[in-house]
Design a protein around this motif. Sequence first.
Motif, short mmCIF file in Angstrom:
data_model
loop_
_atom_site.label_atom_id
_atom_site.label_comp_id
_atom_site.label_asym_id
_atom_site.label_seq_id
_atom_site.Cartn_x
_atom_site.Cartn_y
_atom_site.Cartn_z
N ILE A 40 0.83 -1.21 0.00
CA ILE A 40 0.00 0.00 0.00
C ILE A 40 0.86 1.26 0.00
CG2 ILE A 40 -1.57 1.37 1.43
CD1 ILE A 40 -2.88 -1.32 2.24
N PHE A 41 1.93 1.28 0.80
CA PHE A 41 2.80 2.45 0.86
C PHE A 41 3.51 2.68 -0.47
CE2 PHE A 41 3.26 1.74 5.68
CZ PHE A 41 2.12 2.49 5.92
N ILE A 42 4.01 1.61 -1.08
CA ILE A 42 4.71 1.75 -2.36
C ILE A 42 3.76 2.29 -3.43
CG2 ILE A 42 5.87 0.51 -4.23
CD1 ILE A 42 6.97 -1.42 -2.09
N LEU A 43 2.58 1.68 -3.53
CA LEU A 43 1.60 2.14 -4.50
C LEU A 43 1.05 3.51 -4.13
CD1 LEU A 43 -0.51 -1.12 -5.08
CD2 LEU A 43 1.21 -0.15 -6.59
N GLY A 44 0.75 3.70 -2.84
CA GLY A 44 0.06 4.89 -2.40
C GLY A 44 0.88 6.16 -2.50
N PHE A 45 2.06 6.16 -1.91
CA PHE A 45 2.88 7.38 -1.93
C PHE A 45 3.28 7.73 -3.36
CE2 PHE A 45 3.79 6.29 2.61
CZ PHE A 45 3.27 7.46 3.15
N THR A 46 3.63 6.72 -4.16
CA THR A 46 3.99 6.97 -5.56
C THR A 46 2.79 7.51 -6.34
OG1 THR A 46 5.61 5.16 -5.48
CG2 THR A 46 4.96 5.96 -7.65
N ILE A 74 -4.01 14.91 -1.25
CA ILE A 74 -3.33 15.32 -0.01
C ILE A 74 -3.90 14.56 1.18
CG2 ILE A 74 -2.94 17.26 1.56
CD1 ILE A 74 -2.94 19.09 -0.91
N SER A 75 -5.23 14.46 1.24
CA SER A 75 -5.88 13.75 2.34
C SER A 75 -5.47 12.28 2.37
CB SER A 75 -7.40 13.88 2.21
OG SER A 75 -8.07 13.15 3.22
N ASP A 76 -5.46 11.65 1.20
CA ASP A 76 -5.06 10.23 1.13
C ASP A 76 -3.61 10.05 1.57
OD1 ASP A 76 -7.56 9.71 0.20
OD2 ASP A 76 -6.98 9.35 -1.88
N THR A 77 -2.76 11.00 1.21
CA THR A 77 -1.34 10.92 1.61
C THR A 77 -1.18 11.04 3.12
OG1 THR A 77 -0.69 11.88 -0.52
CG2 THR A 77 0.96 11.89 1.23
N LEU A 78 -1.95 11.94 3.74
CA LEU A 78 -1.91 12.08 5.20
C LEU A 78 -2.36 10.80 5.89
CD1 LEU A 78 -3.30 15.72 5.68
CD2 LEU A 78 -0.94 14.92 6.00
N PHE A 79 -3.37 10.15 5.32
CA PHE A 79 -3.82 8.87 5.87
C PHE A 79 -2.68 7.85 5.84
CE2 PHE A 79 -5.31 4.56 5.22
CZ PHE A 79 -6.25 4.39 6.22
N LEU A 80 -1.96 7.78 4.75
CA LEU A 80 -0.85 6.83 4.63
C LEU A 80 0.26 7.15 5.62
CD1 LEU A 80 -0.59 6.42 0.75
CD2 LEU A 80 -1.70 4.90 2.39
N PHE A 81 0.55 8.43 5.81
CA PHE A 81 1.57 8.82 6.78
C PHE A 81 1.18 8.37 8.19
CE2 PHE A 81 3.43 12.03 3.81
CZ PHE A 81 4.76 11.63 3.95
N ALA A 82 -0.08 8.58 8.56
CA ALA A 82 -0.53 8.17 9.89
C ALA A 82 -0.51 6.64 10.04
CB ALA A 82 -1.93 8.70 10.16
N SER A 83 -0.70 5.92 8.94
CA SER A 83 -0.72 4.46 8.99
C SER A 83 0.68 3.86 9.14
CB SER A 83 -1.37 3.91 7.71
OG SER A 83 -2.71 4.35 7.60
N ILE A 84 1.72 4.67 8.97
CA ILE A 84 3.08 4.16 9.13
C ILE A 84 3.29 3.61 10.55
CG2 ILE A 84 5.51 4.87 9.27
CD1 ILE A 84 5.01 6.73 6.92
N PHE A 85 2.65 4.23 11.53
CA PHE A 85 2.78 3.76 12.90
C PHE A 85 2.19 2.36 13.07
CE2 PHE A 85 2.96 8.41 13.34
CZ PHE A 85 4.16 8.52 14.02
N ASP A 86 1.07 2.09 12.38
CA ASP A 86 0.49 0.74 12.41
C ASP A 86 1.46 -0.26 11.78
OD1 ASP A 86 -1.69 1.93 13.50
OD2 ASP A 86 -3.02 1.64 11.79
N PHE A 87 2.09 0.16 10.69
CA PHE A 87 3.06 -0.69 10.00
C PHE A 87 4.23 -1.04 10.92
CE2 PHE A 87 6.99 -0.71 7.36
CZ PHE A 87 6.77 -1.90 6.70
N ILE A 118 -13.01 10.62 6.88
CA ILE A 118 -14.21 11.41 6.62
C ILE A 118 -13.94 12.49 5.58
CG2 ILE A 118 -15.81 13.06 7.67
CD1 ILE A 118 -15.84 11.36 10.14
N CYS A 119 -12.76 13.10 5.66
CA CYS A 119 -12.40 14.14 4.70
C CYS A 119 -12.41 13.58 3.28
CB CYS A 119 -11.04 14.72 5.06
SG CYS A 119 -10.55 16.12 4.03
N SER A 120 -11.76 12.46 3.06
CA SER A 120 -11.70 11.86 1.73
C SER A 120 -13.10 11.47 1.24
CB SER A 120 -10.79 10.63 1.74
OG SER A 120 -9.45 10.98 1.98
#
Length: 362
Positions: A40-46, A74-87, A118-120
């Motif tokens: 998800i991170f590879i696909l998502g951030f790219t 931008i909203s989707d990218t912020l979600f991925l950044f916050a998910s790094i902690f779960d990773f 909710i934002c997305s």
Amino acid sequence: MTNMSNISSMLEQSRAIDYYLLIRSPPIVAYFYLWGYLIIFILGFTGNIASLLTFIRPTLRRVSTGTLFIVLAISDTLFLFASIFDFIDFGLQVPLYGRINYDILCSYRVFVISMTQICSAWILVIISIDRWIRTRFPHKSARLCTPKKALIAVVIVIFVDAIIHSPMLTPFFGMLLPGVAIIACGPNVKQKLYLNFYYYTWTIIQIFINCLIPGLLMLLVLLDMFINIRVRKRALSQQIQFQNQTINRNRFFQKELFLLMLSSIIIFLTTTLPIATFRIIFPKQVLTMKVEEYGSVMSISAGLTCFWSFNYAINFYIHCLTSKLFRKEFIELIKFISKGNHNAVLPITHTRITQFTPKRQK
């Protein structure tokens, strides 16, 4: 309230013993959070960066729909950044508890993830309404559908979003069982009233406002748009011959933006409805299930969460597959970057914005 007291007692007692012996995450949970999130991170951030760079090109950013897709990326990218902690916490199994303030981590991690969800979702609703206005009221769309008004709508969504999630930044919310998937963070067990509200009421409310209601609104808008488009096609076929070229270009541009919206909605509904269904059922069971049943629940939750997170990672690739205009803009962007002429102005593709000014919109 008896069930709530039981879970409160269990959570309080688990901190006095080795809670990893009480509730353990099955190995499959770690695999979901490790390999699933890695993909998800590879696909998502790219993809999100590529989407952002594509939508800020002049052809797309000058229309309200393009502006909204910029905010969505931008909203989707912020979600991925916050998910790094779960990773890190559940996938790599690097214990964050004891190294950082886990209460603060829980508060901000869940706050950002919940807000971006909710934002997305509601940005997609705004995009749908924007497309609906252009279809239903074409003569008023130039006045109503502007990038400025689109951003105002986004600011309102973010403001309301922040207010309803503000309790997560208070002592009411924080650490539960650090390092244990799905229950690492949650309401403070000492705040019995909020604990009861969170598990019995708030979880259900959240599902409605970040999935079911936005999904229903988007489906209704799509249905009306499909009906209206069929009616307008008959009317457009009767236009004067010398206007055909302008009409066709305008229809192509609007059709491509419609396809971008439609593909994003399909991905949203496909990835969020399964986790929404699970989260409606889960809060009622979590308070009565036995400790040994948590393993299977965690596995299901981890799989659905991983699948749901693809909603924030694959929009770019779906856009490339479904929209000729988006592909054209992205190819122009690649050509511009490959030339290395960063002082030049980004080229505008042949689908000119001037063709869609108010005077030309019929």
